[in-house]
Design a protein around this motif. Structure first.
Motif, PDB file in Angstrom:
ATOM      1  N   ILE A 130     -34.486  44.237  34.763  1.00 28.41           N
ATOM      2  CA  ILE A 130     -33.851  43.409  33.742  1.00 28.41           C
ATOM      3  C   ILE A 130     -32.391  44.168  33.474  1.00 28.41           C
ATOM      4  CG2 ILE A 130     -33.925  42.440  31.339  1.00 28.41           C
ATOM      5  CD1 ILE A 130     -37.113  42.990  31.557  1.00 28.41           C
ATOM      6  N   ARG A 131     -31.606  43.256  33.853  1.00 27.77           N
ATOM      7  CA  ARG A 131     -30.083  43.809  33.953  1.00 27.77           C
ATOM      8  C   ARG A 131     -28.934  42.671  33.523  1.00 27.77           C
ATOM      9  NH1 ARG A 131     -32.033  42.416  38.601  1.00 27.77           N
ATOM     10  NH2 ARG A 131     -30.936  42.171  40.459  1.00 27.77           N
ATOM     11  N   GLU A 132     -27.936  43.161  33.374  1.00 27.70           N
ATOM     12  CA  GLU A 132     -26.731  42.435  33.052  1.00 27.70           C
ATOM     13  C   GLU A 132     -26.494  41.493  34.287  1.00 27.70           C
ATOM     14  OE1 GLU A 132     -23.420  44.110  31.442  1.00 27.70           O
ATOM     15  OE2 GLU A 132     -24.461  44.665  29.723  1.00 27.70           O
ATOM     16  N   CYS A 133     -26.251  40.108  34.195  1.00 27.28           N
ATOM     17  CA  CYS A 133     -25.511  39.399  35.263  1.00 27.28           C
ATOM     18  C   CYS A 133     -24.389  38.887  35.178  1.00 27.28           C
ATOM     19  CB  CYS A 133     -26.556  38.087  35.289  1.00 27.28           C
ATOM     20  SG  CYS A 133     -25.787  36.910  36.282  1.00 27.28           S
ATOM     21  N   PRO A 134     -23.411  39.439  35.844  1.00 29.98           N
ATOM     22  CA  PRO A 134     -22.109  39.045  35.783  1.00 29.98           C
ATOM     23  C   PRO A 134     -21.872  37.553  35.344  1.00 29.98           C
ATOM     24  CG  PRO A 134     -22.306  40.069  38.169  1.00 29.98           C
ATOM     25  CD  PRO A 134     -23.421  39.972  37.237  1.00 29.98           C
ATOM     26  N   ILE A 135     -22.392  36.762  36.203  1.00 25.87           N
ATOM     27  CA  ILE A 135     -22.235  35.107  35.833  1.00 25.87           C
ATOM     28  C   ILE A 135     -22.924  34.693  34.461  1.00 25.87           C
ATOM     29  CG2 ILE A 135     -22.184  33.130  37.146  1.00 25.87           C
ATOM     30  CD1 ILE A 135     -21.997  34.692  39.438  1.00 25.87           C
TER      31      ILE A 135
END
Ligand code: NAP
Length: 360
Positions: free
Chosen positions: A321-326
């Motif tokens: 679970i992590r950041e998605c740049p889009i």
């Protein structure tokens, strides 16, 4: 509540891949006793041991091997509660015939999942949708009922998304890697699938969007007779899916990017998914997993735990679970396609029906 005596149950499509998983899930079940098996005319009249090409990694239960397989028609010997794991090309009409004859059918097939009066249920996510049953009975003029569980990839997506509903799910981009057991037996020819990833599973991408919207949707309306459950308003999120078949035996992996109205951090998402519990956990249903979604921080191979009888294969594991740049957040989730995605899902639905007093 615990039933005073085991409830006899029937199983349509008993010989197939999902049917065999039902036989496993029902072995030693504290509430249900598998008493009747049905399949096609190819299998009818033969013992289960003779008719089923058993592909499970455990021996066939001896008492079931000796049962005679019946044709797929309702009859006096068939119990009220019937699980269905039939080929979708025939399931629709046969399931309706059983419901008309007074049976409660718990179906794994796609045929009735999106019918407006048929509940499509994940017990942790939308148990209130079972309120459609009285409406369905009146609409169709039958005393039985059809209750469905989602497609195997949908449940692996919808379970980890459900705890994010309060954050406002706007858009979802999902790519699936789906095991060969999802295609039934004998399924795909080995030469097509070995050393290959097949970027097409007929009908699957549409199912992921439509079923997820119905499951996450809200039960609304009150008809003139006063039943709740007039209809479901689909959840407004847009889901775009790519579905791929890969050469693993069991387990569907979904790789998801999601845009949420609130902008949570990965840690908040982890906490929401890991803390998610539902009605089966509250009611302590026999096969409810302790946690419907297990969150792992492992970077690699998050395995579903098979640590207890309760919840065997029923947990979806979410990780990375992590950041998605889009879109904001991205994660991977793994679910067992013939257990949480099929037989186990139906058995949990049946336990919920019994516990909520919804069997006739
Ligand atoms: P499968 O291995 O091909 O088994 C199909 C079953 O349907 C067999 O028991 C077969 O009986 C029976 N059948 C075929 N024609 C019939 C007829 N005319 N009358 C009565 N029974 C008939 O398929 P499966 O993978 O178990 O899938 C079963 C259903 O569950 C399908 O609708 C599928 O889409 C759905 N599903 C599958 C999965 C999965 O991961 N595999 C997950 C979710 C949902 P015979 O042996 O006598 O032919």
């Amino acid at each position: 509540m615990n039933p005073a005596h085991p409830i006899p149950v029937g199983l349509l499509g008993a010989t197939g891949m999902v049917g065999q998983q039902f036989v496993r899930q029902l072995e030693g079940h504290p509430w249900f006793r598998l008493a009747w098996l049905g399949a096609s005319s190819r299998s009818a009249g033969r013992s289960y041991a003779d008719a089923a090409h058993w592909v499970q990694d455990c021996p066939m239960p001896e008492d079931i091997g000796g049962l005679l397989v019946q044709g797929a028609a309702p009859g006096a010997e068939c119990p009220e509660l019937v699980f269905s794991a039939m080929d979708a090309s025939v399931a629709g009409g046969i399931e309706r015939a059983f419901a008309r004859a007074g049976h409660t059918v718990l179906s794994n097939s796609r045929n009735h999942r999106l019918d407006a009066d048929v509940p499509l249920v994940i017990p942790e996510v939308n148990p209130e949708h079972l309120a459609l049953i009285p409406h369905q009975r009146r609409e169709r003029g039958w005393s039985g009922a059809i209750v469905t569980n989602p497609n195997c990839s949908t449940v692996t997506l919808a379970l980890p998304l459900a705890p994010l509903r309060p954050l406002g799910i706007r858009r979802v981009l999902v790519s699936t890697l789906q095991a060969v057991s999802g295609a039934g037996y004998p399924g795909l020819p080995a030469v097509d699938v070995l050393g290959n990833a097949i970027p097409f599973i007929p009908g699957e991408e549409d199912k992921l969007g439509a079923e997820t919207a119905k499951i996450l949707g809200e039960l609304r309306g009150e008809d003139p007779v006063g039943d709740p459950g007039d209809h479901i308003d689909p959840y407004p999120a847009v889901v775009s899916a790519h579905c791929n078949r890969v050469a693993t035996i069991d387990g569907h992996l979904v790789c998801v990017s999601v845009e949420l109205e609130a902008r949570p951090s990965p840690a908040e998402v982890r906490s929401l998914m890991g803390g998610f519990r539902g009605r089966p956990q509250e009611l302590r249903l026999p096969t409810a997993p302790e946690r419907p979604v297990r969150v792992t921080e492992d970077p690699d191979r998050p395995q579903p735990r098979r640590d207890s009888m309760a919840g065997r294969g029923m947990t979806v594991t979410a990780g990375r679970i992590r950041e998605c740049p889009i879109l904001g957040i991205k994660f991977a989730a793994l679910g067992h396609n013939t257990i949480r995605g099929a037989a186990g899902a139906s058995v949990l639905n049946a336990e919920l029906l019994v516990a909520e007093g919804l069997l006739r």
